[in-house]
Design a protein around this motif. Sequence first.
Motif, short mmCIF file in Angstrom:
data_model
loop_
_atom_site.label_atom_id
_atom_site.label_comp_id
_atom_site.label_asym_id
_atom_site.label_seq_id
_atom_site.Cartn_x
_atom_site.Cartn_y
_atom_site.Cartn_z
N ASN A 40 0.74 -1.53 -0.03
CA ASN A 40 -0.02 -0.04 0.02
C ASN A 40 0.80 1.07 -0.06
OD1 ASN A 40 0.94 -0.06 2.61
ND2 ASN A 40 -1.15 0.05 3.61
N VAL A 41 2.02 1.21 -0.66
CA VAL A 41 2.95 2.30 -0.69
C VAL A 41 2.25 3.50 -1.41
CG1 VAL A 41 4.08 1.58 -2.85
CG2 VAL A 41 5.42 3.06 -1.12
N ARG A 42 1.53 3.01 -2.45
CA ARG A 42 0.58 4.12 -3.30
C ARG A 42 -0.18 5.15 -2.31
NH1 ARG A 42 1.53 8.10 -6.36
NH2 ARG A 42 2.68 6.56 -7.63
N GLU A 43 -0.66 4.50 -1.13
CA GLU A 43 -1.71 5.22 -0.41
C GLU A 43 -1.06 6.16 0.48
OE1 GLU A 43 -3.88 2.56 1.96
OE2 GLU A 43 -4.59 1.18 0.58
N LEU A 44 0.47 5.76 0.70
CA LEU A 44 1.38 6.53 1.64
C LEU A 44 1.65 8.10 0.77
CD1 LEU A 44 3.07 7.38 4.12
CD2 LEU A 44 4.86 5.77 3.08
N ALA A 45 2.03 7.51 -0.44
CA ALA A 45 2.46 8.94 -1.45
C ALA A 45 1.25 9.71 -1.79
CB ALA A 45 3.04 8.14 -2.83
N ASP A 46 0.10 9.11 -1.77
CA ASP A 46 -0.97 10.05 -1.99
C ASP A 46 -1.31 10.79 -0.81
OD1 ASP A 46 -1.12 8.91 -4.53
OD2 ASP A 46 -2.94 7.74 -4.26
N TYR A 47 -1.24 10.12 0.31
CA TYR A 47 -1.65 10.92 1.63
C TYR A 47 -0.33 12.08 1.92
CZ TYR A 47 -1.77 12.06 6.61
OH TYR A 47 -1.91 12.62 7.62
N CYS A 48 0.84 11.78 1.67
CA CYS A 48 1.80 12.80 1.70
C CYS A 48 1.61 13.76 0.68
CB CYS A 48 3.36 12.11 1.44
SG CYS A 48 3.88 11.10 2.72
N HIS A 49 1.17 13.61 -0.53
CA HIS A 49 0.98 14.66 -1.57
C HIS A 49 -0.25 15.24 -1.09
CE1 HIS A 49 -0.60 16.15 -5.27
NE2 HIS A 49 0.62 15.96 -5.73
N GLN A 50 -1.17 14.91 -0.55
CA GLN A 50 -2.44 15.58 -0.07
C GLN A 50 -2.03 16.60 1.09
OE1 GLN A 50 -5.44 13.06 1.54
NE2 GLN A 50 -6.60 14.79 2.38
N VAL A 51 -1.10 16.16 2.00
CA VAL A 51 -0.88 16.89 2.98
C VAL A 51 0.12 18.17 2.67
CG1 VAL A 51 0.65 17.08 5.26
CG2 VAL A 51 -0.92 15.43 4.67
N MET A 52 0.94 17.82 1.86
CA MET A 52 1.73 18.85 1.05
C MET A 52 1.04 19.91 0.44
SD MET A 52 5.11 16.74 0.16
CE MET A 52 6.08 18.06 -0.41
N SER A 53 0.06 19.28 -0.43
CA SER A 53 -0.89 20.30 -1.39
C SER A 53 -1.38 21.40 -0.66
CB SER A 53 -1.60 19.35 -2.41
OG SER A 53 -2.29 20.29 -3.18
N LYS A 54 -2.21 20.81 0.36
CA LYS A 54 -2.98 21.57 1.38
C LYS A 54 -2.14 22.51 2.11
CE LYS A 54 -5.87 21.61 5.44
NZ LYS A 54 -6.52 20.61 6.74
N ARG A 55 -1.06 22.26 2.60
CA ARG A 55 -0.11 23.45 3.14
C ARG A 55 0.76 24.40 2.11
NH1 ARG A 55 0.05 26.66 7.08
NH2 ARG A 55 2.02 27.08 7.85
N ILE A 56 0.90 24.10 0.91
CA ILE A 56 1.33 24.73 -0.02
C ILE A 56 0.44 25.75 -0.09
CG2 ILE A 56 2.10 25.18 -2.34
CD1 ILE A 56 3.40 22.39 -2.10
N ALA A 57 -0.95 25.47 -0.56
CA ALA A 57 -2.04 26.42 -0.71
C ALA A 57 -2.15 27.41 0.51
CB ALA A 57 -3.38 25.63 -0.90
N GLU A 58 -2.03 26.73 1.66
CA GLU A 58 -2.20 27.76 2.90
C GLU A 58 -0.84 28.83 3.12
OE1 GLU A 58 -4.19 24.51 5.72
OE2 GLU A 58 -2.04 24.92 6.04
N LEU A 59 0.06 28.49 2.67
CA LEU A 59 1.23 29.26 2.67
C LEU A 59 1.03 30.19 1.38
CD1 LEU A 59 4.48 27.06 2.93
CD2 LEU A 59 2.98 28.36 4.74
N ASN A 60 0.61 29.96 0.31
CA ASN A 60 0.19 30.92 -0.77
C ASN A 60 -0.94 31.97 -0.45
OD1 ASN A 60 2.20 29.72 -2.56
ND2 ASN A 60 0.53 28.41 -3.39
N ALA A 61 -1.74 31.49 0.47
CA ALA A 61 -3.06 32.44 0.84
C ALA A 61 -2.42 33.34 1.77
CB ALA A 61 -4.15 31.52 1.26
N GLU A 62 -1.45 32.67 2.59
CA GLU A 62 -0.91 33.70 3.74
C GLU A 62 -0.03 34.88 3.38
OE1 GLU A 62 2.46 33.72 7.04
OE2 GLU A 62 1.47 31.80 6.70
N ILE A 63 0.71 34.62 2.18
CA ILE A 63 1.41 35.62 1.44
C ILE A 63 0.51 36.81 0.81
CG2 ILE A 63 3.23 35.80 -0.43
CD1 ILE A 63 4.46 33.23 0.22
N ALA A 64 -0.40 36.00 -0.01
CA ALA A 64 -1.49 36.78 -0.72
C ALA A 64 -2.07 37.89 0.21
CB ALA A 64 -2.54 36.01 -1.47
#
Length: 242
Positions: free
Chosen positions: A213-237
């Motif tokens: 189930n390594v793909r599940e781990l990869a997808d979870y990490c992708h979700q966590v990072m994508s969400k936080r990147i969006a939050e940082l972008n919103a903070e800067i804006a």
Amino acid sequence: MLKLFRIIAVVICATLICILGTLYSLIRFRHPNNVSVMARWFGRLHGLVGLEVEHRFPANVDEVGPCIYIGNHQNNYDMVTISYMVRPRTVSVGKKSLIWIPFFGILYWATGNIFLDRDNRSKAHSTMTELARRINNEKLSIWMFPEGTRSRGRGLLPFKTGAFHAAIAANVPIVPVICSDTHNKVDLNRKDNGKVICEIMQPIDVSGYTRENVRELADYCHQVMSKRIAELNAEIAQKQEA
């Protein structure tokens, strides 16, 4: 005129770092701290391109121990932004063609980074096995860009699973490292190109995952990072609008 000056300044500084860094790294040949030292040198060049970079480290950053760091890979400006986040006793994994980049290739080798032959799947698999062995035997951490290529404004690309296989095999956590968007943000003719935030996130435990189930781990990490990147972008804006 400003753009030309900046290009010349960055080329000169980067070349000097490569030459001096190679000499430094040959004296301490493949020392596990070489990569972090060189990454910090490059990371201090952000002012030459008009960027203000905020580096955020969690309070427990020195308590994590060996791990797999995964970062988002945007463009060439990664060298002066997210590179500063590389921690001591960390080496990176890069494609073998990096060795042919003038000055930088020999520095990348001398500092102790690991080359990956992406075109040979059997060799790539053995490299991940070797990574797991080195993590445990040498108490190293590994830095990887799981997207496998620069995103260049396409958002966080799907993750390849190599980094996650290595983390599971070595039984070490995944630590996401993110940088807010820099795509189309830098105009070398503009004095001030705004702010960028780089952040090391909390470790992600891999003990509940296996090769199946390594793909599940990869997808979870992708979700966590994508969400936080969006939050940082919103903070800067939000700060720019204030």
